[in-house]
Design an enzyme around this catalytic site. Structure first.
Site, PDB file in Angstrom:
ATOM      1  N   GLU A 133       0.836  -1.217   0.000  1.00  0.00           N
ATOM      2  CA  GLU A 133       0.000   0.000   0.000  1.00  0.00           C
ATOM      3  C   GLU A 133       0.865   1.259   0.000  1.00  0.00           C
ATOM      4  OE1 GLU A 133      -4.186  -1.498   1.956  1.00  0.00           O
ATOM      5  OE2 GLU A 133      -2.772  -0.499   3.295  1.00  0.00           O
TER       6      GLU A 133
ATOM      7  N   GLU B  67      -5.591  -8.157  -0.794  1.00  0.00           N
ATOM      8  CA  GLU B  67      -6.250  -7.898   0.485  1.00  0.00           C
ATOM      9  C   GLU B  67      -7.711  -7.583   0.219  1.00  0.00           C
ATOM     10  OE1 GLU B  67      -4.635  -5.045   3.259  1.00  0.00           O
ATOM     11  OE2 GLU B  67      -2.570  -5.547   2.735  1.00  0.00           O
TER      12      GLU B  67
END
Length: 476
Positions: free
Chosen positions: A182, A374
């Site tokens: 991320e 995710e």
């Protein structure tokens, strides 16, 4: 859905991160990392955001990462549970400070290498493909205190040495790699995202974007090294995904949403396309940012990733009038609460169609295979009178998101695989809570660190096993 739309060889599994699962924070020669400094409780957010300098541990605070769920000692049993569900892929991360405890050493820590070799060999024993993130929200603290973390160009050298060590040490065990988890979160949570702490009077935007440049150069170099070590290696970038919807059809709201999307996609634009996007020049000018670049950087950035991985939990909303008073505090990426979608216990919008929208947008933009690494629902789980956890709400969330992913595949989007987040309950990165549970497996531990750490299969465990066995064809 009776007939699976998922391709043969589609990788099904789940994801954990070293900093949220391993524990053993000073064992095996491991050094302290940024996440080890982030407490549970009232001071957590200030530390995560880099607003409160926290370079030493305090006796009066609880640090969830120090023990986490003890995956460091229990990984064999935990991987056996993954194998029981039928995983063909397991995403995890390497703790940088297990390999290089300070981060700037010239030789790695052999205990750290031995631990991860054993972990990946255990995966291979069951036919599980490891998907490994090199930097998942943990920077060795020595690099923060000595060099200012990713502020410093020296970090490129330290990271690429670490990356090469991993590619060589685990060659033949790992072929799927992610560089930074991320990566766009460094804009929103600078200390947890990139080890950044701000000094009074400086321009935080300048610090963040210069750090981002160093990470982007390091990521491109790591990608090149991975391909040199073994041409079969596949390297991806990783985005905290989820499109911004305009709050209304007002043109100013549409523009605000486009700008918010670009803010997050900027990183992947560089990693997947190999150059800074044209819109960056105006963004930097308006933010008072001047990026110091080395002459070779433009050529380095041309080493693009093989695939684009991303997390998706929720879509987001933006308006021209968005500010701190009207945006949700549920997530570090600020958003207006969308009245058209339900919300989780923690205020995150539940929007499966948003996943299909995001996947189509990303493939349209990058033309590279996607990997959803995710996706999950953080929720309160309670045992019923029979000692079971009937997490039908989690099954419903995952079912609808898998359907949306199938729709995106039918739309023509190539997808390598799917790893649900927190396949075994772990410490939530956002809040430091154990009570924000994501897993198919319950871990007996509370928000204060009490509990036996015993593992219990939830109802969703058996449901996901059936999904995998049918290659996504049986979602009932």
């Amino acid at each position: 859905m009776s007939d699976s739309t998922f391709p043969q060889g589609f990788l099904w599994g789940g994801a954990l991160a070293a900093n949220q699962a391993e524990g053993g924070y000073r064992e095996g020669g491991k050094g302290l990392t940024t996440v080890d400094m982030i407490p549970h409780g009232a001071n957590r957010m200030a530390v995560k955001l880099g607003l409160e300098k926290r370079f030493s541990l305090r006796d009066d605070e609880f640090y969830p990462s120090h023990d986490a769920i003890d995956f460091y000692h229990r990984y064999r049993d935990d991987i056996a549970l993954m194998a029981e569900m039928g995983f063909s892929v397991f995403r995890t991360s390497i703790a940088w400070s297990r390999i290089y405890p300070n981060g700037d050493e010239l030789t790695p820590n052999p205990e750290g290498i031995a631990f991860y070799r054993s972990l990946f060999e255990e995966c291979r024993k069951y036919g599980i493909e490891p998907l490994v993130t090199l930097c998942h929200f943990d920077v060795p603290m020595h690099l923060v205190t000595e060099y200012g973390s990713w502020r410093s160009r020296k970090m490129v050298e330290f990271f690429t040495r670490y990356a090469r060590t991993c590619f060589e040490a685990f060659d033949g065990l790992v072929k799927y790699w992610l560089t930074f988890n991320e990566i766009n979160i460094l804009l929103h949570s600078p200390f947890s995202g990139a080890g950044l702490v701000f000094e009074a009077g400086e321009n935080p935007e300048q610090v963040k974007y210069q750090a981002a440049h160093h990470e982007l150069v390091a990521s491109a170099l790591a990608t090149r090294i991975a391909h040199e070590v073994n041409p079969a290696n596949q390297v991806g970038c990783m985005l905290a995904g989820g499109n911004f919807y305009p709050w209304s059809s007002k043109p100013e709201d549409v523009w605000a949403a486009l700008e918010k999307d670009r803010e997050n996609l900027f990183f992947i634009d560089v990693q997947a396309r190999g150059a800074y996007p044209s819109y960056a020049a105006r963004v930097f000018r308006e933010k008072g940012v001047s990026i110091a670049m080395a002459p070779e950087d433009a050529d380095i950035l041309k080493h693009t990733v093989d695939f684009v991985s991303f997390s998706y939990y929720a879509s987001r909303c933006a308006s021209a009038d968005m500010n701190d008073n009207n945006s949700s505090a549920a997530n570090v990426v600020k958003s207006l609460a969308n009245p058209h979608v339900p919300r989780s216990d923690w205020g995150w919008g539940i929007d499966p169609l948003g996943l299909r929208i995001t996947m189509n947008m990303m493939y349209d933009r990058y033309q590279k295979p996607l990997f959803l690494v995710e996706n999950g629902l953080g929720a309160h789980d309670e045992f019923n009178a029979n000692g079971e956890i009937e997490d039908d709400y989690r099954i419903s969330y995952l079912r609808e998101h898998i359907r949306a992913m199938a729709d995106a595949i039918a739309d023509g989007v190539p997808v390598i695989g799917y790893t649900t987040w927190g396949c075994i309950d772990l410490v939530a990165a956002s809040t430091g809570e154990m009570s924000k549970r994501y897993g198919f497996v319950y871990v007996d531990r509370d928000d204060q660190g009490n509990g036996t750490l015993a593992r219990t299969r939830k109802k969703s465990f058996w449901w996901y096993k059936k999904v995998i066995a049918s290659n996504g064809g049986d979602l009932g």
